[in-house]
Motif scaffolding. Structure first.
Motif, PDB file in Angstrom:
ATOM      1  N   LEU A  19       0.822  -1.216   0.000  1.00  0.00           N
ATOM      2  CA  LEU A  19       0.000   0.000   0.000  1.00  0.00           C
ATOM      3  C   LEU A  19       0.855   1.265   0.000  1.00  0.00           C
ATOM      4  O   LEU A  19       0.529   2.241  -0.689  1.00  0.00           O
ATOM      5  N   CYS A  20       1.947   1.256   0.752  1.00  0.00           N
ATOM      6  CA  CYS A  20       2.848   2.419   0.759  1.00  0.00           C
ATOM      7  C   CYS A  20       3.518   2.601  -0.597  1.00  0.00           C
ATOM      8  O   CYS A  20       3.714   3.733  -1.052  1.00  0.00           O
ATOM      9  N   PHE A  21       3.850   1.494  -1.240  1.00  0.00           N
ATOM     10  CA  PHE A  21       4.479   1.578  -2.559  1.00  0.00           C
ATOM     11  C   PHE A  21       3.510   2.157  -3.588  1.00  0.00           C
ATOM     12  O   PHE A  21       3.901   2.994  -4.413  1.00  0.00           O
ATOM     13  N   THR A  22       2.239   1.740  -3.529  1.00  0.00           N
ATOM     14  CA  THR A  22       1.264   2.309  -4.458  1.00  0.00           C
ATOM     15  C   THR A  22       1.023   3.788  -4.163  1.00  0.00           C
ATOM     16  O   THR A  22       0.833   4.578  -5.093  1.00  0.00           O
ATOM     17  N   ARG A  23       1.051   4.187  -2.892  1.00  0.00           N
ATOM     18  CA  ARG A  23       0.906   5.611  -2.562  1.00  0.00           C
ATOM     19  C   ARG A  23       2.107   6.398  -3.079  1.00  0.00           C
ATOM     20  O   ARG A  23       1.964   7.527  -3.547  1.00  0.00           O
ATOM     21  N   ALA A  24       3.293   5.795  -3.023  1.00  0.00           N
ATOM     22  CA  ALA A  24       4.482   6.481  -3.533  1.00  0.00           C
ATOM     23  C   ALA A  24       4.410   6.636  -5.054  1.00  0.00           C
ATOM     24  O   ALA A  24       4.887   7.629  -5.595  1.00  0.00           O
ATOM     25  N   LEU A  25       3.814   5.692  -5.735  1.00  0.00           N
ATOM     26  CA  LEU A  25       3.692   5.805  -7.189  1.00  0.00           C
ATOM     27  C   LEU A  25       2.559   6.736  -7.610  1.00  0.00           C
ATOM     28  O   LEU A  25       2.703   7.500  -8.566  1.00  0.00           O
ATOM     29  N   LEU A  26       1.436   6.678  -6.910  1.00  0.00           N
ATOM     30  CA  LEU A  26       0.245   7.404  -7.332  1.00  0.00           C
ATOM     31  C   LEU A  26      -0.050   8.648  -6.513  1.00  0.00           C
ATOM     32  O   LEU A  26      -1.077   9.291  -6.751  1.00  0.00           O
TER      33      LEU A  26
END
Length: 91
Positions: A19-26
């Motif tokens: 979830l943190c990785f997707t927040r960092a991308l989006l």
């Protein structure tokens, strides 16, 4: 029983890293991305800590220290850069 708890904790940490990785991308703003990457680093420290507990060793303690320091310094440097526009003050 203890190994089951460790595996559940690792699963939860892996999901939160995703979830943190997707927040960092989006992330809509750069500050959201910085916060997500900092949180990702802290969750990674916890994940490696649970690996150390499950293996009953202290083999990765230096890795945890380095990741923690890099996450902190990276967050501070990026925040300072976004606030002022430069990292080093020139006199």
């Amino acid at each position: 029983m203890f190994s089951t708890v460790i595996m559940v904790v690792q699963l939860i940490l892996a999901l939160s890293m995703l979830l943190c990785f997707t927040r960092a991308l989006l992330g809509p703003t750069t500050f959201d991305r910085i916060a997500a990457l900092d949180t990702f680093g802290l969750i990674l420290v916890g994940f490696i800590g649970t690996i150390m507990v499950s293996q009953q060793s202290i083999a990765y303690s230096e890795v945890i220290l380095v990741i923690g320091i890099l996450a902190f310094v990276g967050s501070v440097a990026m925040s300072k850069f976004l606030e002022r526009g430069d990292l080093f003050e020139r006199r």
